[in-house]
Design a protein around this motif. Structure first.
Motif, PDB file in Angstrom:
ATOM      1  N   PHE A  59       0.860  -1.186   0.000  1.00  0.00           N
ATOM      2  CA  PHE A  59       0.000   0.000   0.000  1.00  0.00           C
ATOM      3  C   PHE A  59       0.894   1.233   0.000  1.00  0.00           C
ATOM      4  N   TRP A  60       0.332   2.373  -0.338  1.00  0.00           N
ATOM      5  CA  TRP A  60       1.145   3.556  -0.626  1.00  0.00           C
ATOM      6  C   TRP A  60       2.134   3.886   0.491  1.00  0.00           C
ATOM      7  N   TYR A  61       1.641   3.941   1.706  1.00  0.00           N
ATOM      8  CA  TYR A  61       2.507   4.343   2.814  1.00  0.00           C
ATOM      9  C   TYR A  61       3.624   3.325   3.026  1.00  0.00           C
ATOM     10  N   ALA A  62       3.318   2.046   2.893  1.00  0.00           N
ATOM     11  CA  ALA A  62       4.333   1.008   3.067  1.00  0.00           C
ATOM     12  C   ALA A  62       5.402   1.098   1.982  1.00  0.00           C
ATOM     13  N   GLU A  63       4.994   1.388   0.760  1.00  0.00           N
ATOM     14  CA  GLU A  63       5.968   1.527  -0.325  1.00  0.00           C
ATOM     15  C   GLU A  63       6.987   2.616  -0.006  1.00  0.00           C
ATOM     16  N   GLU A  64       6.528   3.713   0.556  1.00  0.00           N
ATOM     17  CA  GLU A  64       7.453   4.791   0.898  1.00  0.00           C
ATOM     18  C   GLU A  64       8.315   4.447   2.097  1.00  0.00           C
ATOM     19  N   LEU A  65       7.685   3.939   3.143  1.00  0.00           N
ATOM     20  CA  LEU A  65       8.396   3.717   4.400  1.00  0.00           C
ATOM     21  C   LEU A  65       9.418   2.593   4.293  1.00  0.00           C
ATOM     22  N   LEU A  66       9.132   1.604   3.467  1.00  0.00           N
ATOM     23  CA  LEU A  66       9.979   0.416   3.404  1.00  0.00           C
ATOM     24  C   LEU A  66      10.825   0.366   2.136  1.00  0.00           C
ATOM     25  N   SER A  67      10.939   1.494   1.441  1.00  0.00           N
ATOM     26  CA  SER A  67      11.574   1.485   0.116  1.00  0.00           C
ATOM     27  C   SER A  67      13.082   1.253   0.162  1.00  0.00           C
ATOM     28  N   ASP A  68      13.751   1.725   1.189  1.00  0.00           N
ATOM     29  CA  ASP A  68      15.217   1.678   1.224  1.00  0.00           C
ATOM     30  C   ASP A  68      15.701   0.565   2.160  1.00  0.00           C
ATOM     31  N   ASN A  69      15.319  -0.683   1.828  1.00  0.00           N
ATOM     32  CA  ASN A  69      15.710  -1.844   2.635  1.00  0.00           C
ATOM     33  C   ASN A  69      15.295  -1.696   4.101  1.00  0.00           C
ATOM     34  N   THR A  70      14.166  -1.007   4.304  1.00  0.00           N
ATOM     35  CA  THR A  70      13.646  -0.867   5.658  1.00  0.00           C
ATOM     36  C   THR A  70      12.700  -2.013   6.003  1.00  0.00           C
TER      37      THR A  70
END
Length: 761
Positions: free
Chosen positions: A322-333
């Motif tokens: 989902f949108w927020y997860a894509e942003e928050l987890l984008s950099d190997n998070t």
């Protein structure tokens, strides 16, 4: 080195607030507390933080903390304007609006615009939902909220793109501030598992209010695929069922998950904690967690407080994209898996459960990222945004909505059901009253209980207040008892000692009951009410073909049309509705003339319901000849009931009615005619979109307020009731059920129209 504050800022938050169980309320409480703490620590002054709290359908209210300065009843539009006046007179500097469509009253939460339009304070709005494909109403509301705001705060980059491209919000007024999170140390999960009887087990956690969009069933299916490989696995599902889900369907979703767990043989591996938890308890669960799962099924989620908390606590995270997860987890998070993909989720879980090194890598990446999201930093950014806003603040020119957003006149601001309750006992509503005291000698009738069912359905639809459901159930119970089980006909009159005074009631009573049940089916507040209403509705259908009363036809048509809006595939109801509409149409065609476009040689009572039936059926079935009959008859009814000297509504009196080629009786005029006119005029407006029909609604409604032949107010604002009739000597001072229900039907309808069309009367 900490940045110095200029001076303490007084902030009033407009939001839900604990103890109301709502994620936005919890967010607001955390933000308010940290803003107050920072200002007190750094300036040694207590910058005032207060809250204007939205309260929903809890009749007893909430036991709020002392920072609550004002309450807004969600569906009471006048409260929003009064809140604006209260805030304008206060010493606050900034209004921090926490916006989510569903927490405010009106269509698409439009009532909040009454507060903003009347505010004279700086407004900074935090937008918790930004939709990619909003409805027209949602688009207008969010555009207006943004226009009234000096800054709008969002918590994701995606929200900025949507505000600019979909809502035309200038980029320079958008501020991104992370969702706040608790400030916790980086800890070893093994040190905290004892308190959950999970020592030596690999713990997976999902938390938040439970509902069908959470995707928990996908996780259970995935765990079933890997549990043999990881026999010490423990999946904790933490959180109570969402209040709205519970209200509509009880614990059906949770029960389905528990059943799935049993079917998969996972009772030792899946644990439900059906409760709300405070922050300390939540951190305890997170500390004991090895992998956090966010398996949501919807792409359009612009923020997730639960995911933000998991990141801040340094958890290895698996989420759907989902949108927020894509942003928050984008950099190997964290790791992303496709929506609803059981195999992909199982594979990702197996990979992380078997690789502690990889889990720890993800944990550290998440924790490092989460340090910018802790509440002290987020609160400071809000303070700086408020300060910048105060420097730049000027009263903005509002985005012009499609129609004016104006609160209704004070005299119409509150719908009172006090008198309705007084007229009602545990059997039903009394027919008559001596002045304002229920008159038991006349007992009850089905007609009034059917009308009362409509009123309570309308009330719940507008205000969503649970305490009206007990009244609704009384009226529905009466109708259930009124159906003769052998004949399928309605009995109408009942004595005070609960004896039916007739074996079969009138056709009109039968049709009116069917109409009320159709409305109950269309707008049913619970599944159980829907179930009984539908059963009764079908019991009343078989005798309809034998009816000869035009009003019984009209009521039945209206009931069937409401039913078909809920169950449009019911062929038998379609057939009956078409049959009765045809009969009514033929009656008018056979009897009408150029100067008498009416289906009978006398015009009696509830006349506009016949026009309404034509108009609604014509609109829904797209039959021009049918709705033209409705328009013609409605125009004529209004013409013959217009006072020729003063131009106000002058209803046909029941002392002789209006016979063809004779003079119209002027008295006694019955309130029941007015809501019928209002409903018919609104149907005409929906068909033609001509503003004159809205004007006619206002003109009709004013009959209650003194624009009538004796120039006296007919409704009673003190009791919430209505006088029984208009007589040549003045108003009849008795306030019985029919008149009171007529007033309440009209008042609810006008409020509903104002809400739907964003207009005022």
């Amino acid at each position: 080195m900490q940045r110095a504050l200029l001076k303490p800022i007084s902030v009033s938050f407009v939001s839900t607030y604990p103890p109301r169980r709502c994620g936005i309320g919890t967010f607001t409480q955390d933000l308010a507390n940290h803003i107050a703490r920072i200002q007190k620590e750094e300036s040694h002054m207590s910058g005032m933080v207060q809250v204007v709290a939205l309260i929903n359908n809890i009749s007893q209210g909430y036991n709020y903390a002392r920072e609550i300065c004002f309450e807004i009843r969600t569906e009471h539009r006048r409260d929003y304007q009064e809140a604006a006046s209260f805030l304008n007179l206060s010493s606050i500097d900034v209004i921090s609006l926490q916006h989510e469509f569903g927490i405010f009253g009106g269509k698409d939460g439009a009532y909040i615009l009454d507060l903003l339009a009347n505010s004279r304070k700086l407004v900074v709005s935090t937008l918790h939902t930004v939709l990619k494909e909003p409805t027209k109403g949602q688009l207008e509301v969010l555009k207006s909220v943004s226009s009234y705001s000096t800054f709008v705060v969002v918590q994701a980059q995606k929200a900025i793109e949507l505000l600019v491209n979909v809502y035309d919000v200038p980029r320079e007024k958008i501020v991104r501030i992370h969702h706040g999170t608790p400030d916790v140390p980086f800890l070893d999960s093994n040190d905290y598992k004892d308190q959950f009887q999970a020592k030596g087990r690999q713990v997976i956690l999902t938390f938040g209010l439970l509902g069908p969009k959470k995707g928990i069933e996908i996780v259970i299916e995935a765990i079933a695929l890997i549990v043999q490989e990881f026999p010490d696995l423990l999946y904790i599902i933490l959180g109570a069922t969402h209040p709205e889900v519970k209200r509509c369907s009880g614990e059906e979703y949770r029960a389905s998950l528990e059943k799935l767990v049993r079917q998969k043989g996972l009772t030792k591996h899946v644990v439900f904690h059906n409760r709300f938890v405070n922050l300390e308890q939540l951190i305890g669960f997170l500390n004991a967690t090895d992998i956090y799962l966010a398996p949501y099924l919807s792409k359009e989620q612009i923020v997730s407080g639960t995911l933000a908390y998991a990141v801040a606590c340094g958890k290895a995270i698996i989420s759907t994209p989902f949108w927020y997860a894509e942003e928050l987890l984008s950099d190997n998070t964290g790791r992303l898996v496709p929506f609803g993909d059981v195999d992909a989720l199982a594979n990702q879980l197996a990979e992380l459960l078997s690789d502690e090194r990889q889990r720890n890598y993800l944990r550290k990446r998440a924790y490092q990222f989460g340090r910018q999201m802790i509440w002290p930093k987020v609160a400071r950014t809000y303070i700086e945004t408020f300060q910048r806003g105060l420097k730049e603040y000027r009263r903005p020119a509002p985005h012009p909505p499609a129609r004016e957003w104006i609160a209704e006149p004070p005299s119409l601001s509150e719908i009172k059901l006090n008198y309705l309750r007084l007229l009602t006992d545990d059997t039903g509503i009394f027919q008559h009253a001596a002045f304002t005291t229920p008159d038991r000698s006349h007992g009850y009738c089905t007609d009034d209980n059917a009308r009362a069912l409509i009123v309570t359905i309308m009330n719940y639809k507008l205000f969503k207040e649970e305490d009206v459901l007990s009244l609704l159930q009384v009226y529905l119970s009466f109708l259930n008892y009124a159906v003769d089980k052998d004949s399928g006909c309605i009995r109408n009159f009942m004595s005070y000692d609960r004896r039916w005074l007739e074996q079969v009631g009138s056709e009109d009573s039968h049709g009116r009951t069917l109409w009320s049940l159709g409305i109950a089916i269309l707008h049913s507040p619970t599944d159980s009410i829907l179930g009984l209403s539908t059963r009764l509705f079908h019991r009343l259908l078989p005798v309809l073909e034998s009816f000869t009363s035009p009003r019984a036809w009209a009521y039945s048509i209206l009931g069937c049309l409401s039913y078909l809006q809920r169950f449009d595939g019911d062929l038998e109801v379609q057939r009956l509705c078409t049959l009765l509409t045809g009969r009514l149409s033929k009656l008018f065609a056979d009897n009408a003339s150029a100067d008498w476009p009416w289906g009978e040689n006398i015009v009696t009572y509830d006349n506009a319901r016949l026009a309404q039936a034509f108009l609604t059926a014509g609109r829904m079935f797209k039959k021009r000849n049918i709705y033209n009959q409705g328009l013609n008859s409605l125009e004529w009814l209004l013409k013959i009931q217009t006072n020729p000297e003063e131009g106000h509504l002058s209803l046909i009196g029941n002392n002789g009615w209006f016979k063809r080629e004779e003079k119209k009786a002027q008295f006694d005029q019955q309130p029941i005619e007015v809501p019928a006119f209002i409903d018919a005029c609104y149907e005409a407006y929906l068909l033609t979109e001509q503003g004159k029909w809205i004007e006619r609604i206002d003109w009709c409604f004013n009959w209650f307020l003194g624009s009538n032949d004796v120039h006296q107010v007919v409704c009673d604002f003190r009791t919430g009731g209505c006088k029984d009739s208009l007589q040549s000597t003045g108003v009849n001072q008795n306030q019985g059920a029919e008149s009171t229900l007529a007033w309440l039907m009209a008042l609810h309808r006008v409020r509903e129209i104002a809400q739907q069309q964003n207009i005022t009367f």
